[in-house]
Design a protein around this motif. Structure first.
Motif, mmCIF file in Angstrom:
data_model
loop_
_atom_site.group_PDB
_atom_site.id
_atom_site.type_symbol
_atom_site.label_atom_id
_atom_site.label_comp_id
_atom_site.label_asym_id
_atom_site.label_seq_id
_atom_site.Cartn_x
_atom_site.Cartn_y
_atom_site.Cartn_z
ATOM 1 N N ALA A 1 0.826 -1.206 0.000
ATOM 2 C CA ALA A 1 0.000 0.000 0.000
ATOM 3 C C ALA A 1 0.861 1.258 0.000
ATOM 4 N N MET A 2 1.909 1.268 0.804
ATOM 5 C CA MET A 2 2.780 2.443 0.867
ATOM 6 C C MET A 2 3.405 2.736 -0.495
ATOM 7 N N LEU A 3 3.880 1.706 -1.175
ATOM 8 C CA LEU A 3 4.491 1.914 -2.488
ATOM 9 C C LEU A 3 3.452 2.323 -3.532
ATOM 10 N N CYS A 4 2.245 1.762 -3.439
ATOM 11 C CA CYS A 4 1.196 2.113 -4.396
ATOM 12 C C CYS A 4 0.733 3.558 -4.232
ATOM 13 N N ASP A 5 0.747 4.068 -3.026
ATOM 14 C CA ASP A 5 0.320 5.445 -2.778
ATOM 15 C C ASP A 5 1.415 6.467 -3.059
ATOM 16 N N ASN A 6 2.653 6.023 -3.196
ATOM 17 C CA ASN A 6 3.789 6.945 -3.283
ATOM 18 C C ASN A 6 4.674 6.616 -4.485
ATOM 19 N N PRO A 7 4.195 6.912 -5.692
ATOM 20 C CA PRO A 7 4.971 6.571 -6.880
ATOM 21 C C PRO A 7 6.283 7.337 -7.012
ATOM 22 N N GLN A 8 6.467 8.365 -6.176
ATOM 23 C CA GLN A 8 7.735 9.091 -6.177
ATOM 24 C C GLN A 8 8.837 8.314 -5.469
ATOM 25 N N ILE A 9 8.468 7.275 -4.724
ATOM 26 C CA ILE A 9 9.459 6.435 -4.038
ATOM 27 C C ILE A 9 9.789 5.260 -4.949
ATOM 28 N N PHE A 10 10.949 5.302 -5.558
ATOM 29 C CA PHE A 10 11.302 4.320 -6.590
ATOM 30 C C PHE A 10 12.535 3.487 -6.244
ATOM 31 N N TRP A 11 13.123 3.707 -5.079
ATOM 32 C CA TRP A 11 14.389 3.067 -4.744
ATOM 33 C C TRP A 11 14.246 1.895 -3.770
ATOM 34 N N MET A 12 13.035 1.581 -3.371
ATOM 35 C CA MET A 12 12.866 0.533 -2.374
ATOM 36 C C MET A 12 12.918 -0.860 -2.996
ATOM 37 N N ASP B 1 26.218 -11.212 8.053
ATOM 38 C CA ASP B 1 26.649 -12.570 7.721
ATOM 39 C C ASP B 1 25.515 -13.435 7.194
ATOM 40 N N GLU B 2 24.276 -13.065 7.519
ATOM 41 C CA GLU B 2 23.127 -13.889 7.166
ATOM 42 C C GLU B 2 22.343 -13.365 5.962
ATOM 43 N N THR B 3 22.285 -12.057 5.805
ATOM 44 C CA THR B 3 21.359 -11.465 4.843
ATOM 45 C C THR B 3 21.987 -10.276 4.136
ATOM 46 N N LYS B 4 21.683 -10.152 2.838
ATOM 47 C CA LYS B 4 22.097 -8.965 2.091
ATOM 48 C C LYS B 4 20.907 -8.472 1.260
ATOM 49 N N ILE B 5 20.401 -7.311 1.600
ATOM 50 C CA ILE B 5 19.334 -6.636 0.860
ATOM 51 C C ILE B 5 19.734 -5.167 0.762
ATOM 52 N N ASP B 6 19.410 -4.540 -0.351
ATOM 53 C CA ASP B 6 19.827 -3.152 -0.505
ATOM 54 C C ASP B 6 18.762 -2.371 -1.261
ATOM 55 N N PHE B 7 18.847 -1.044 -1.147
ATOM 56 C CA PHE B 7 18.029 -0.176 -1.972
ATOM 57 C C PHE B 7 18.422 -0.387 -3.433
ATOM 58 N N LEU B 8 17.559 -0.002 -4.343
ATOM 59 C CA LEU B 8 17.842 -0.203 -5.766
ATOM 60 C C LEU B 8 18.927 0.732 -6.274
ATOM 61 N N LEU B 9 19.164 1.821 -5.540
ATOM 62 C CA LEU B 9 20.271 2.726 -5.829
ATOM 63 C C LEU B 9 21.128 2.857 -4.580
ATOM 64 N N LYS B 10 22.391 3.218 -4.765
ATOM 65 C CA LYS B 10 23.227 3.490 -3.610
ATOM 66 C C LYS B 10 22.655 4.687 -2.865
ATOM 67 N N LYS B 11 22.811 4.664 -1.551
ATOM 68 C CA LYS B 11 22.175 5.681 -0.720
ATOM 69 C C LYS B 11 22.570 7.091 -1.144
ATOM 70 N N ASP B 12 23.838 7.296 -1.529
ATOM 71 C CA ASP B 12 24.271 8.641 -1.905
ATOM 72 C C ASP B 12 23.832 9.028 -3.314
ATOM 73 N N GLU B 13 23.193 8.098 -4.047
ATOM 74 C CA GLU B 13 22.678 8.399 -5.377
ATOM 75 C C GLU B 13 21.189 8.731 -5.368
ATOM 76 N N ILE B 14 20.519 8.368 -4.290
ATOM 77 C CA ILE B 14 19.059 8.496 -4.271
ATOM 78 C C ILE B 14 18.614 9.950 -4.349
ATOM 79 N N ASP B 15 19.251 10.838 -3.581
ATOM 80 C CA ASP B 15 18.828 12.236 -3.581
ATOM 81 C C ASP B 15 18.963 12.851 -4.969
#
Length: 284
Positions: A118-129, A151-165
């Motif tokens: 729901a959060m992503l559907c309401d906020n199309p300006q958020i594209f990096w999640m 050591d157990e998990t690797k998940i990341d934003f679709l862009l590097k954090k310093d690229e998102i802005d």
């Protein structure tokens, strides 16, 4: 494997706020859930122990700032709404690592799935999640991570954090350009038609375009997207002009598909840019 439950929940949410009736649609929902090829946000519950000192406390977004066009938010129950507000803060502040979302309910996995979708559907300006995330419980608190590398998990934003802005600023400029030109028209229908034609002219359908093809950024900045990108871009531009527009999940020829519903002069209309005249393409 994408979970059927996530898709069914998202479809029910969109049907509910689009003013349609669920009566007689169970068979269709079941068929769509089995065949859908869209990216579906789904989480994994981790079994390893998370140290409480690793968990951040964040402030959920204020409900007064959600906005009147947050149709999915208003279709959620109170528990899911609270999660939505935590996720909105996590997205906007690019929160890394584990963060607490309050007490865990009995059906916390499905609540999180519904709230995040729901959060992503309401906020199309958020594209990096990311489409996936991890969930755990520390004592009685529900904890989530969208960006983590241990050591157990690797998940990341679709862009590097310093690229998102930088990317977000590029998207804002693109939206401002479309909205500014659309304001030359007097009626909501003319504005909607202008955005429609602009996307048809300036955006190419391409499944090989990378992660951004599912986003408003892909459509409005890169000029490359698929049905999700067209739909999120249309939604973003129309919402900025005060025209209610939402996302609809469905299927075409056994493949998941997305389009819009737009409210013009008090009535809802289907809007599917993917199939309208522009550069021809193959499958959805």
């Amino acid at each position: 494997m994408k979970r059927v439950a996530a898709f069914v929940m998202a479809f029910i949410i969109t049907v509910a706020f689009c003013g349609c009736s669920l009566k007689g649609t169970k068979k269709a929902i079941d068929n769509i859930a089995q065949k859908a090829g869209l990216s579906n946000e789904t989480g994994t519950v981790v079994s390893y122990k998370v140290n409480g000192s690793e968990v951040k406390n964040i402030t959920p977004a204020n409900e007064n700032n959600i906005g009147r066009f947050a149709d999915c938010y208003y279709a959620l129950d109170d528990t899911q709404k609270a999660l939505y507000r935590y996720f909105l803060t996590a997205a906007n502040e690019r929160v890394e690592g584990w963060f607490s979302c309050g007490k865990a309910g009995e059906d916390f996995e499905n609540d999180i799935t519904a709230a995040y979708k729901a959060m992503l559907c309401d906020n199309p300006q958020i594209f990096w999640m990311p489409s996936n995330y991890v969930i755990t419980k520390v004592k009685y608190n529900l904890c989530v991570a969208f960006c983590i590398d241990d050591d157990e998990t690797k998940i990341d934003f679709l862009l590097k954090k310093d690229e998102i802005d930088t990317a977000a600023a590029s998207l804002e400029r693109a939206v401002d350009s479309v909205v500014s030109e659309a304001e030359a028209f007097s009626s909501d229908y003319e504005k909607e038609l202008f955005v429609h034609d602009r996307l048809c002219k300036n955006c190419k359908y391409d499944l090989s375009g990378g992660d951004m093809i599912y986003s408003s950024y892909g459509a409005l900045v890169d000029g490359v997207c698929v049905c999700e990108g067209y739909s999120r871009a249309m939604q973003l531009c129309l919402l900025r002009m005060g025209i209610d527009c939402c996302l609809v999940y469905g299927e075409f020829e056994d493949v998941g598909h997305m389009w819009n519903k737009v409210k013009l002069e008090g009535s809802w209309y289907n809007l599917d840019i993917t199939w309208d005249p522009h550069e021809k393409h193959g499958a959805l």
